[in-house]
Design an enzyme around this catalytic site. Sequence first.
Site, PDB file in Angstrom:
ATOM      1  N   LYS A   1       0.808  -1.223   0.000  1.00  0.00           N
ATOM      2  CA  LYS A   1       0.000   0.000   0.000  1.00  0.00           C
ATOM      3  C   LYS A   1       0.842   1.275   0.000  1.00  0.00           C
ATOM      4  O   LYS A   1       2.046   1.254   0.195  1.00  0.00           O
ATOM      5  CB  LYS A   1      -1.016  -0.053   1.142  1.00  0.00           C
TER       6      LYS A   1
ATOM      7  N   ARG B   1      -3.764  -9.990   4.782  1.00  0.00           N
ATOM      8  CA  ARG B   1      -4.176 -10.087   3.367  1.00  0.00           C
ATOM      9  C   ARG B   1      -3.001  -9.592   2.526  1.00  0.00           C
ATOM     10  O   ARG B   1      -2.653  -8.418   2.602  1.00  0.00           O
ATOM     11  CB  ARG B   1      -5.408  -9.214   3.162  1.00  0.00           C
TER      12      ARG B   1
HETATM   13  N1  HH2 Z   1      -7.504  -3.764   0.635  1.00  0.00           N
HETATM   14  C1  HH2 Z   1      -7.798  -3.798  -0.691  1.00  0.00           C
HETATM   15  C2  HH2 Z   1      -8.920  -4.508  -1.136  1.00  0.00           C
HETATM   16  N2  HH2 Z   1      -9.702  -5.188  -0.280  1.00  0.00           N
HETATM   17  N3  HH2 Z   1     -10.193  -5.907   1.926  1.00  0.00           N
HETATM   18  C3  HH2 Z   1      -9.915  -5.891   3.239  1.00  0.00           C
HETATM   19  N4  HH2 Z   1     -10.679  -6.586   4.098  1.00  0.00           N
HETATM   20  N5  HH2 Z   1      -8.833  -5.200   3.741  1.00  0.00           N
HETATM   21  C4  HH2 Z   1      -8.020  -4.479   2.932  1.00  0.00           C
HETATM   22  O1  HH2 Z   1      -7.067  -3.839   3.438  1.00  0.00           O
HETATM   23  C5  HH2 Z   1      -8.296  -4.452   1.526  1.00  0.00           C
HETATM   24  C6  HH2 Z   1      -9.417  -5.191   1.049  1.00  0.00           C
HETATM   25  C7  HH2 Z   1      -6.924  -3.081  -1.662  1.00  0.00           C
HETATM   26  O2  HH2 Z   1      -5.847  -3.883  -2.130  1.00  0.00           O
HETATM   27  P1  HH2 Z   1      -5.725  -4.724  -3.530  1.00  0.00           P
HETATM   28  O3  HH2 Z   1      -6.665  -5.852  -3.582  1.00  0.00           O
HETATM   29  O4  HH2 Z   1      -4.322  -5.088  -3.703  1.00  0.00           O
HETATM   30  O5  HH2 Z   1      -6.101  -3.762  -4.676  1.00  0.00           O
HETATM   31  P2  HH2 Z   1      -7.517  -3.554  -5.329  1.00  0.00           P
HETATM   32  O6  HH2 Z   1      -8.003  -2.265  -4.760  1.00  0.00           O
HETATM   33  O7  HH2 Z   1      -7.228  -3.465  -6.774  1.00  0.00           O
HETATM   34  O8  HH2 Z   1      -8.409  -4.696  -5.015  1.00  0.00           O
END
Ligand code: HH2
Length: 275
Positions: A219, A254
């Site tokens: 992040k 995660r």
């Molecule tokens: N962060 C992202 C997406 N979903 N869900 C939970 N529970 N906690 C988090 O911190 C979280 C989440 C963002 O990360 P990423 O999946 O890498 O990117 P994207 O926004 O493309 O899904």
Amino acid sequence: MNVSPPTLARPKVMGIVNATPDSFSDGGRFLAPEAALAQARRLIADGADILDIGAESTRPGADPVPAEVEIERLVPLIKALRAESDVPISVDTMKPQVARAAMAAGAGIWNDVAALRYAPESLAAAAELGCEVVLMHMQGEPRTMQAEPRYDDVVAEVAAFLAQRAEAAMAAGVAREKIWLDPGIGFGKHPLRHNLPLLAGLDRIVALGFPVLLGASRKAFIGALDPGAAVDKRLGGSIAAALAGASAGVAAVRVHDVRETVQALTVQAAIAGGR
Ligand code: HH2
């Protein structure tokens, strides 16, 4: 002497599978169902305890995806995975109709970054599905959340929000033991002013008495501390955050880099066990 490695408690590792064309960290490399399936298989082989599959990017400024499109991207993938593995599957969606389709296909966890506030029927759907549910804190909504996030005391406000959403879920009929909480690193938070105190104060979220999920992998706060580190060059920072989460007692992290995170957490737990 043959000493086998001790099996010590460490947080579960949730591997991220992005079935979206505009995910911030994978750049849509895994959009095609076959490619997403291959990615999921690799994460399982790398030691993922849970897979989290998302078909709508929540990156700041991302456009919403219609429910039918999310379902089209998710259901074949979940079914294919279910046919070959019993790894727990979490689905990253704000939409109750998508959660319903995903649970029917074999998922067991609803990871809702909107903490069951997106649709009026979200709370009732979670209760009816009987699945595990992750309630995440977000200030604002994905499209605008990074515009001007404001808090007086970020840890206290996030903890109060999560306690209140857990109460709302239980009042709607979600069983206490199905509820997870997540501070939502990066969701309506200044990269350093808000995310760092939250990471330092995770024990206060853990103290609410629910399992906590931490999503800090790759992040923006890591890029703010290591200026110029591209999204896929943030493994060191991601591991540092996972270790901090483990020290604070989170139940799961995660992450994108499953193998490396499992190794780091295993070593941390082994050292703690050797005291
Ligand atoms: N962060 C992202 C997406 N979903 N869900 C939970 N529970 N906690 C988090 O911190 C979280 C989440 C963002 O990360 P990423 O999946 O890498 O990117 P994207 O926004 O493309 O899904």
